[in-house]
Design a protein around this motif. Sequence first.
Motif, PDB file in Angstrom:
ATOM      1  N   UNK A 103       0.840  -1.195   0.000  1.00 62.32           N
ATOM      2  CA  UNK A 103       0.000   0.000   0.000  1.00 62.32           C
ATOM      3  C   UNK A 103       0.880   1.252   0.000  1.00 62.32           C
ATOM      4  N   UNK A 104       1.919   1.231   0.825  1.00 62.12           N
ATOM      5  CA  UNK A 104       2.800   2.396   0.917  1.00 62.12           C
ATOM      6  C   UNK A 104       3.452   2.712  -0.426  1.00 62.12           C
ATOM      7  N   UNK A 105       3.787   1.688  -1.190  1.00 62.39           N
ATOM      8  CA  UNK A 105       4.485   1.912  -2.458  1.00 62.39           C
ATOM      9  C   UNK A 105       3.682   2.842  -3.367  1.00 62.39           C
ATOM     10  N   UNK A 106       2.376   2.623  -3.481  1.00 60.10           N
ATOM     11  CA  UNK A 106       1.629   3.539  -4.356  1.00 60.10           C
ATOM     12  C   UNK A 106       1.225   4.809  -3.624  1.00 60.10           C
ATOM     13  N   UNK A 107       1.020   4.739  -2.291  1.00 52.93           N
ATOM     14  CA  UNK A 107       0.721   5.960  -1.530  1.00 52.93           C
ATOM     15  C   UNK A 107       1.898   6.939  -1.561  1.00 52.93           C
ATOM     16  N   UNK A 108       3.119   6.410  -1.530  1.00 49.46           N
ATOM     17  CA  UNK A 108       4.307   7.260  -1.447  1.00 49.46           C
ATOM     18  C   UNK A 108       4.841   7.705  -2.806  1.00 49.46           C
ATOM     19  N   UNK A 293     -11.236 -11.644  10.557  1.00 59.73           N
ATOM     20  CA  UNK A 293     -10.113 -10.710  10.452  1.00 59.73           C
ATOM     21  C   UNK A 293     -10.283  -9.828   9.219  1.00 59.73           C
ATOM     22  N   UNK A 294     -10.283  -8.523   9.432  1.00 55.67           N
ATOM     23  CA  UNK A 294     -10.230  -7.570   8.314  1.00 55.67           C
ATOM     24  C   UNK A 294      -8.837  -6.964   8.345  1.00 55.67           C
ATOM     25  N   UNK A 295      -8.081  -7.175   7.270  1.00 56.49           N
ATOM     26  CA  UNK A 295      -6.714  -6.657   7.232  1.00 56.49           C
ATOM     27  C   UNK A 295      -6.036  -7.084   5.953  1.00 56.49           C
ATOM     28  N   UNK A 296      -4.723  -6.804   5.850  1.00 56.79           N
ATOM     29  CA  UNK A 296      -3.849  -7.212   4.743  1.00 56.79           C
ATOM     30  C   UNK A 296      -3.875  -6.258   3.563  1.00 56.79           C
ATOM     31  N   UNK A 297      -2.869  -6.418   2.694  1.00 55.42           N
ATOM     32  CA  UNK A 297      -2.747  -5.552   1.517  1.00 55.42           C
ATOM     33  C   UNK A 297      -3.909  -5.759   0.549  1.00 55.42           C
ATOM     34  N   UNK A 298      -4.683  -6.831   0.735  1.00 55.07           N
ATOM     35  CA  UNK A 298      -5.767  -7.120  -0.201  1.00 55.07           C
ATOM     36  C   UNK A 298      -6.993  -6.267   0.075  1.00 55.07           C
ATOM     37  N   UNK A 299      -7.387  -6.186   1.317  1.00 58.29           N
ATOM     38  CA  UNK A 299      -8.653  -5.506   1.665  1.00 58.29           C
ATOM     39  C   UNK A 299      -8.591  -4.808   3.014  1.00 58.29           C
ATOM     40  N   UNK A 300      -7.758  -3.809   3.173  1.00 52.32           N
ATOM     41  CA  UNK A 300      -7.851  -3.003   4.396  1.00 52.32           C
ATOM     42  C   UNK A 300      -7.647  -1.529   4.077  1.00 52.32           C
ATOM     43  N   UNK A 301      -8.055  -1.181   2.848  1.00 49.85           N
ATOM     44  CA  UNK A 301      -8.028   0.216   2.451  1.00 49.85           C
ATOM     45  C   UNK A 301      -9.209   0.948   3.076  1.00 49.85           C
ATOM     46  N   UNK A 302      -9.269   2.255   2.863  1.00 52.74           N
ATOM     47  CA  UNK A 302     -10.312   3.057   3.498  1.00 52.74           C
ATOM     48  C   UNK A 302     -11.699   2.532   3.141  1.00 52.74           C
TER      49      UNK A 302
END
Lengths: 416, 174
Positions: A103-108, A293-302
């Motif tokens: 997520x950080x890679x495209x956010x940054x 569990x809700x989390x991970x690079x797959x589905x924990x965006x806003x």
Amino acid sequence: MGRTLVEKILVRNSGDEHARAGDIVIAKPDMYMFHDIYTTATINKFYDMGFERVHDPDRVAVILDHNCPTISEADGVTETDVFRFAREQGIKRIHLGIGIGHTMMHELGYADPGWVVIVTDSHTTTYGGGACLGSGVGYSDFAGLMGTGELWMKIPPTIKVIMEGAWPKGVYAKDFILKLLSDIKADGAQYKALEFTGEAARALDMDSRYTIANMALECGAKAALFEADEKTAAYFHKPLSEIEWLHGDEDAVYEQVLRYDVSALVPMLAAPGAVDNGRPLTDWEGTPLTQVVIGSCTNSALEDIAAAARILKGKHVPPYLRFYVSTASNIVTKQCIEKGYFKDLMEAGALIGAPTCQSCCGFIARLGDDDVCLGTNNRNFLGRHGTKNSQLFLGSAQSAAASALYGCITDPRKLI
Amino acid sequence: MRIEFSGRVWKMGADIDTDIITGTGSEAEKLVNDVPRADIQGRKIATFGMYRPEFGHEAKEGDIIVAGKNFGCGSSREFAPAMIKACGIRAIIAPSFARIFYRNALNNGIYLLECPEAPDFCEDGDIVTVRVNECVVAGGREYPVPHIPENLMNIIEAGGIVAYYRKRNGKEAL
């Protein structure tokens, strides 16, 4: 003859104008990142190979997201030794504990449209949501890349995926990719690129595109690319004119063309033990759960956390249910605090965790023989999250939130 | 350069992922929990720990894995082929390999042979013969295999990716 999107990106990056699918090119990746599972091994290999200086420290990123906080006593050095390496080599893009790397890679701005980005991680295909060619390698290939600035890549043939129709209520990007995986299976796109197009692809926002590109790895894809459009331009603050070349040509050669009518889709789950064993959620409706569990690079965006908060606001999950929620990044966390999503989720019984990879790779929230869990992550391999007999279903954030509310697998369409 | 060798078979299924290979969640892995992941020798006892618990103890130098399609899928972790190599495996024969694993395994000096008839042509414990870039011999029959790409053969013939780069960087072998 026209070119597929992956051909365009690799031809432009390598400068090899005649290259086509099947050819090997020497790519000069625009950015390359390694994370804390591999910091020790990567640095060791780099020096073992006889390199002294990183070829271009400005293109190297380090994002520490798996071992923070540390889980085993051996983890501390993976977080600290790399800072010495970064200092010695002049690497400035080093980040500890700010969020999940992909997520950080495209956010940054480390995974821009049209770039070639290499990471020591399989889910690097994620960046294709933003028309960036992201692909994973091991620490040895990565060390060689850091030393030379180059990586050999074979241009893959492309499977075109045309997505048509309108998204029904309660059906989301995660359901689509689980359906695609169930159709083409864990090796259905082995050594290939996937190219997503069509009105239903364009209708998706960036978070959803990243979800699909993320899980495309699980059918063996080398790259998973969406075309660039107005949404891509807005997300990256670039003029559309600069990135509109990022689409497959009409007369390009595709190995296969798949068509999906998303209006016919239903909420999907991947069955325990296999990511490509997807079936309609309703096949398991009512299955009691001990954990969600809700989390991970797959589905924990806003949008994922927001959807869960909307479903659970003012309500409460069963008292025995272990309900863990973590976001993709500190940026998302701040927004969740501001918008009250965390308050809504906590009041509904969620335990809010840190924005890391830990629940996805089974470092935390492990499952015992009698546990049945529904998670929004991307894998449920044998042993990864718990004992041989434990069960982990994979689904959308909406399916997870709805199921948490009733303590059993629940169709989110009932609550939307 | 003709490369031929024989070895004892460890027969495995399809879609063997790298979590299975590194023994995630196994009792053997728990025993090495505080050994750094990069310490391959220190952790190799956990190889296939959940799937074939005896592997870490019984795999011998020169053994060969014969498996189903899509071997090495899942996580990119290079620890997977590194641990397999550390357990003595020289080659893996399967109808297909996941792409990150393919590069990682060859970089670590394991020969990979794509053979559509694997693993049905043999049983656990059989002896098979490998002729790299030519064929696999099992049950008295020869099964042709494709050529490993030239650029990867260069790396193998140099002695692996570390040796390859050391040469390019003008350094002596480790």
